[in-house]
Design an enzyme around this catalytic site. Sequence first.
Site, PDB file in Angstrom:
ATOM      1  N   PRO A   9       0.795  -1.226   0.000  1.00  0.00           N
ATOM      2  CA  PRO A   9       0.000   0.000   0.000  1.00  0.00           C
ATOM      3  C   PRO A   9       0.830   1.279   0.000  1.00  0.00           C
ATOM      4  O   PRO A   9       1.850   1.379   0.676  1.00  0.00           O
ATOM      5  CB  PRO A   9      -0.837  -0.086   1.276  1.00  0.00           C
ATOM      6  CG  PRO A   9      -0.559  -1.384   1.898  1.00  0.00           C
ATOM      7  CD  PRO A   9       0.510  -2.080   1.146  1.00  0.00           C
ATOM      8  N   ASN A  10       0.346   2.224  -0.772  1.00  0.00           N
ATOM      9  CA  ASN A  10       0.859   3.588  -0.832  1.00  0.00           C
ATOM     10  C   ASN A  10       2.221   3.745  -1.485  1.00  0.00           C
ATOM     11  O   ASN A  10       2.702   4.863  -1.604  1.00  0.00           O
ATOM     12  CB  ASN A  10       0.854   4.252   0.549  1.00  0.00           C
ATOM     13  CG  ASN A  10      -0.545   4.434   1.075  1.00  0.00           C
ATOM     14  OD1 ASN A  10      -1.416   4.904   0.354  1.00  0.00           O
ATOM     15  ND2 ASN A  10      -0.782   4.044   2.305  1.00  0.00           N
ATOM     16  N   ARG A  17       3.728  11.158  -0.813  1.00  0.00           N
ATOM     17  CA  ARG A  17       3.591  10.746   0.585  1.00  0.00           C
ATOM     18  C   ARG A  17       4.871  11.004   1.365  1.00  0.00           C
ATOM     19  O   ARG A  17       5.927  10.476   1.048  1.00  0.00           O
ATOM     20  CB  ARG A  17       3.264   9.247   0.642  1.00  0.00           C
ATOM     21  CG  ARG A  17       3.152   8.736   2.047  1.00  0.00           C
ATOM     22  CD  ARG A  17       2.914   7.236   2.086  1.00  0.00           C
ATOM     23  NE  ARG A  17       2.909   6.790   3.453  1.00  0.00           N
ATOM     24  CZ  ARG A  17       3.453   5.660   3.866  1.00  0.00           C
ATOM     25  NH1 ARG A  17       4.014   4.849   3.007  1.00  0.00           N
ATOM     26  NH2 ARG A  17       3.418   5.333   5.135  1.00  0.00           N
ATOM     27  N   TYR A  22      10.379   9.432   2.558  1.00  0.00           N
ATOM     28  CA  TYR A  22      10.485   8.544   1.392  1.00  0.00           C
ATOM     29  C   TYR A  22      11.138   9.194   0.175  1.00  0.00           C
ATOM     30  O   TYR A  22      11.370   8.520  -0.823  1.00  0.00           O
ATOM     31  CB  TYR A  22       9.101   8.017   1.010  1.00  0.00           C
ATOM     32  CG  TYR A  22       8.466   7.227   2.116  1.00  0.00           C
ATOM     33  CD1 TYR A  22       8.916   5.938   2.417  1.00  0.00           C
ATOM     34  CD2 TYR A  22       7.445   7.756   2.885  1.00  0.00           C
ATOM     35  CE1 TYR A  22       8.345   5.212   3.447  1.00  0.00           C
ATOM     36  CE2 TYR A  22       6.871   7.030   3.925  1.00  0.00           C
ATOM     37  CZ  TYR A  22       7.330   5.765   4.196  1.00  0.00           C
ATOM     38  OH  TYR A  22       6.770   5.047   5.228  1.00  0.00           O
ATOM     39  N   ASN A  73       8.338  -5.207  -0.755  1.00  0.00           N
ATOM     40  CA  ASN A  73       8.124  -4.146   0.224  1.00  0.00           C
ATOM     41  C   ASN A  73       6.643  -4.204   0.577  1.00  0.00           C
ATOM     42  O   ASN A  73       5.811  -3.640  -0.119  1.00  0.00           O
ATOM     43  CB  ASN A  73       8.487  -2.775  -0.345  1.00  0.00           C
ATOM     44  CG  ASN A  73       8.332  -1.671   0.683  1.00  0.00           C
ATOM     45  OD1 ASN A  73       7.679  -1.840   1.700  1.00  0.00           O
ATOM     46  ND2 ASN A  73       8.917  -0.527   0.394  1.00  0.00           N
ATOM     47  N   ALA A  76       2.771  -1.086   4.796  1.00  0.00           N
ATOM     48  CA  ALA A  76       2.015  -1.191   6.056  1.00  0.00           C
ATOM     49  C   ALA A  76       1.645  -2.635   6.395  1.00  0.00           C
ATOM     50  O   ALA A  76       1.518  -2.977   7.578  1.00  0.00           O
ATOM     51  CB  ALA A  76       0.765  -0.328   5.987  1.00  0.00           C
ATOM     52  N   HIS A  79       3.535  -5.022   9.082  1.00  0.00           N
ATOM     53  CA  HIS A  79       3.273  -5.035  10.520  1.00  0.00           C
ATOM     54  C   HIS A  79       1.950  -5.685  10.891  1.00  0.00           C
ATOM     55  O   HIS A  79       1.614  -5.749  12.070  1.00  0.00           O
ATOM     56  CB  HIS A  79       3.292  -3.591  11.046  1.00  0.00           C
ATOM     57  CG  HIS A  79       4.350  -2.765  10.396  1.00  0.00           C
ATOM     58  ND1 HIS A  79       5.695  -2.981  10.595  1.00  0.00           N
ATOM     59  CD2 HIS A  79       4.263  -1.742   9.508  1.00  0.00           C
ATOM     60  CE1 HIS A  79       6.387  -2.114   9.861  1.00  0.00           C
ATOM     61  NE2 HIS A  79       5.537  -1.351   9.204  1.00  0.00           N
ATOM     62  N   ASP A  86       1.956 -16.244   5.355  1.00  0.00           N
ATOM     63  CA  ASP A  86       1.534 -17.611   5.021  1.00  0.00           C
ATOM     64  C   ASP A  86       1.644 -17.889   3.529  1.00  0.00           C
ATOM     65  O   ASP A  86       2.027 -18.998   3.123  1.00  0.00           O
ATOM     66  CB  ASP A  86       0.110 -17.862   5.502  1.00  0.00           C
ATOM     67  CG  ASP A  86       0.020 -18.028   7.011  1.00  0.00           C
ATOM     68  OD1 ASP A  86       1.072 -18.161   7.671  1.00  0.00           O
ATOM     69  OD2 ASP A  86      -1.115 -18.013   7.539  1.00  0.00           O
ATOM     70  N   GLU A  97      12.985  -8.889   1.924  1.00  0.00           N
ATOM     71  CA  GLU A  97      12.136  -7.790   2.377  1.00  0.00           C
ATOM     72  C   GLU A  97      12.896  -6.477   2.216  1.00  0.00           C
ATOM     73  O   GLU A  97      14.069  -6.393   2.583  1.00  0.00           O
ATOM     74  CB  GLU A  97      11.787  -8.019   3.854  1.00  0.00           C
ATOM     75  CG  GLU A  97      11.025  -6.907   4.512  1.00  0.00           C
ATOM     76  CD  GLU A  97      10.841  -7.132   6.010  1.00  0.00           C
ATOM     77  OE1 GLU A  97       9.954  -6.479   6.581  1.00  0.00           O
ATOM     78  OE2 GLU A  97      11.577  -7.953   6.615  1.00  0.00           O
ATOM     79  N   HIS A  99      12.596  -2.090   2.667  1.00  0.00           N
ATOM     80  CA  HIS A  99      11.903  -0.886   3.128  1.00  0.00           C
ATOM     81  C   HIS A  99      12.752   0.316   2.749  1.00  0.00           C
ATOM     82  O   HIS A  99      13.964   0.329   2.998  1.00  0.00           O
ATOM     83  CB  HIS A  99      11.670  -0.924   4.640  1.00  0.00           C
ATOM     84  CG  HIS A  99      10.784  -2.043   5.047  1.00  0.00           C
ATOM     85  ND1 HIS A  99       9.414  -1.995   4.875  1.00  0.00           N
ATOM     86  CD2 HIS A  99      11.074  -3.256   5.568  1.00  0.00           C
ATOM     87  CE1 HIS A  99       8.903  -3.144   5.292  1.00  0.00           C
ATOM     88  NE2 HIS A  99       9.877  -3.921   5.710  1.00  0.00           N
ATOM     89  N   ILE A 100      12.131   1.309   2.161  1.00  0.00           N
ATOM     90  CA  ILE A 100      12.833   2.511   1.727  1.00  0.00           C
ATOM     91  C   ILE A 100      13.399   3.256   2.930  1.00  0.00           C
ATOM     92  O   ILE A 100      14.541   3.696   2.920  1.00  0.00           O
ATOM     93  CB  ILE A 100      11.890   3.400   0.897  1.00  0.00           C
ATOM     94  CG1 ILE A 100      11.497   2.670  -0.391  1.00  0.00           C
ATOM     95  CG2 ILE A 100      12.517   4.756   0.605  1.00  0.00           C
ATOM     96  CD1 ILE A 100      10.337   3.296  -1.146  1.00  0.00           C
ATOM     97  N   SER A 101      12.595   3.381   3.980  1.00  0.00           N
ATOM     98  CA  SER A 101      13.045   4.071   5.191  1.00  0.00           C
ATOM     99  C   SER A 101      13.660   3.060   6.159  1.00  0.00           C
ATOM    100  O   SER A 101      13.514   1.845   5.993  1.00  0.00           O
ATOM    101  CB  SER A 101      11.867   4.777   5.867  1.00  0.00           C
ATOM    102  OG  SER A 101      10.975   3.832   6.413  1.00  0.00           O
ATOM    103  N   ARG A 106      11.843   4.203  13.519  1.00  0.00           N
ATOM    104  CA  ARG A 106      10.532   4.844  13.406  1.00  0.00           C
ATOM    105  C   ARG A 106       9.619   4.391  14.546  1.00  0.00           C
ATOM    106  O   ARG A 106      10.076   3.883  15.556  1.00  0.00           O
ATOM    107  CB  ARG A 106       9.959   4.549  12.023  1.00  0.00           C
ATOM    108  CG  ARG A 106      10.854   5.222  10.941  1.00  0.00           C
ATOM    109  CD  ARG A 106      10.302   5.217   9.576  1.00  0.00           C
ATOM    110  NE  ARG A 106       9.013   5.902   9.523  1.00  0.00           N
ATOM    111  CZ  ARG A 106       8.138   5.695   8.542  1.00  0.00           C
ATOM    112  NH1 ARG A 106       8.389   4.857   7.579  1.00  0.00           N
ATOM    113  NH2 ARG A 106       6.997   6.347   8.541  1.00  0.00           N
ATOM    114  N   ARG A 110       6.202  -0.190  13.967  1.00  0.00           N
ATOM    115  CA  ARG A 110       6.968  -0.564  12.774  1.00  0.00           C
ATOM    116  C   ARG A 110       8.116  -1.522  13.090  1.00  0.00           C
ATOM    117  O   ARG A 110       8.809  -1.989  12.196  1.00  0.00           O
ATOM    118  CB  ARG A 110       7.495   0.682  12.070  1.00  0.00           C
ATOM    119  CG  ARG A 110       6.394   1.522  11.481  1.00  0.00           C
ATOM    120  CD  ARG A 110       6.935   2.622  10.588  1.00  0.00           C
ATOM    121  NE  ARG A 110       5.946   3.650  10.334  1.00  0.00           N
ATOM    122  CZ  ARG A 110       5.028   3.598   9.371  1.00  0.00           C
ATOM    123  NH1 ARG A 110       4.966   2.550   8.578  1.00  0.00           N
ATOM    124  NH2 ARG A 110       4.168   4.583   9.213  1.00  0.00           N
TER     125      ARG A 110
END
Length: 144
Positions: A9-10, A17, A22, A73, A76, A79, A86, A97, A99-101, A106, A110
């Site tokens: 998402p996003n 955003r 980001y 990625n 949201a 978490h 699964d 996995e 993550h940009i940040s 954070r 998170r």
Amino acid sequence: MKILVINGPNINMLGIREPDIYGKSTYKDLCAMILDHCQKKSIAVDLFQSNHEGDIVDEIQEAYGEYDGIVMNPAAYTHTSVAILDALKAVGIPTVEVHISDVSKREDFRQISYVRQYCELTVCGHGFDGYLEAIDYLLEKYGK
């Protein structure tokens, strides 16, 4: 080698955003960077982004037997989603996995990553380059 890059998402809102977290580059910029990198390394790659958990689960399930690796990625859903965890376990495809940040610096919520329980590697806080690091990891370890 064939890799599937999945974004949750996003991610499609990059550049809009929270640019202080980001960056100002867009999702289109990210996709172009990934496609260019994979082309230079002779890696077949498909890109998928959805704001819908079930669509992400479906995409992972459809990847079975089609891909050598997944770069993900979950955003949201990192978490919250046992369903994505699964699905990854079910297909057994090596996954990294991304993550940009740097999520470790954070909010408290998170700090939990359900998908990390399955992933071989997590790359956090390296911006868009984290995707390239993940792709290169899969190529080095599983490249054909």
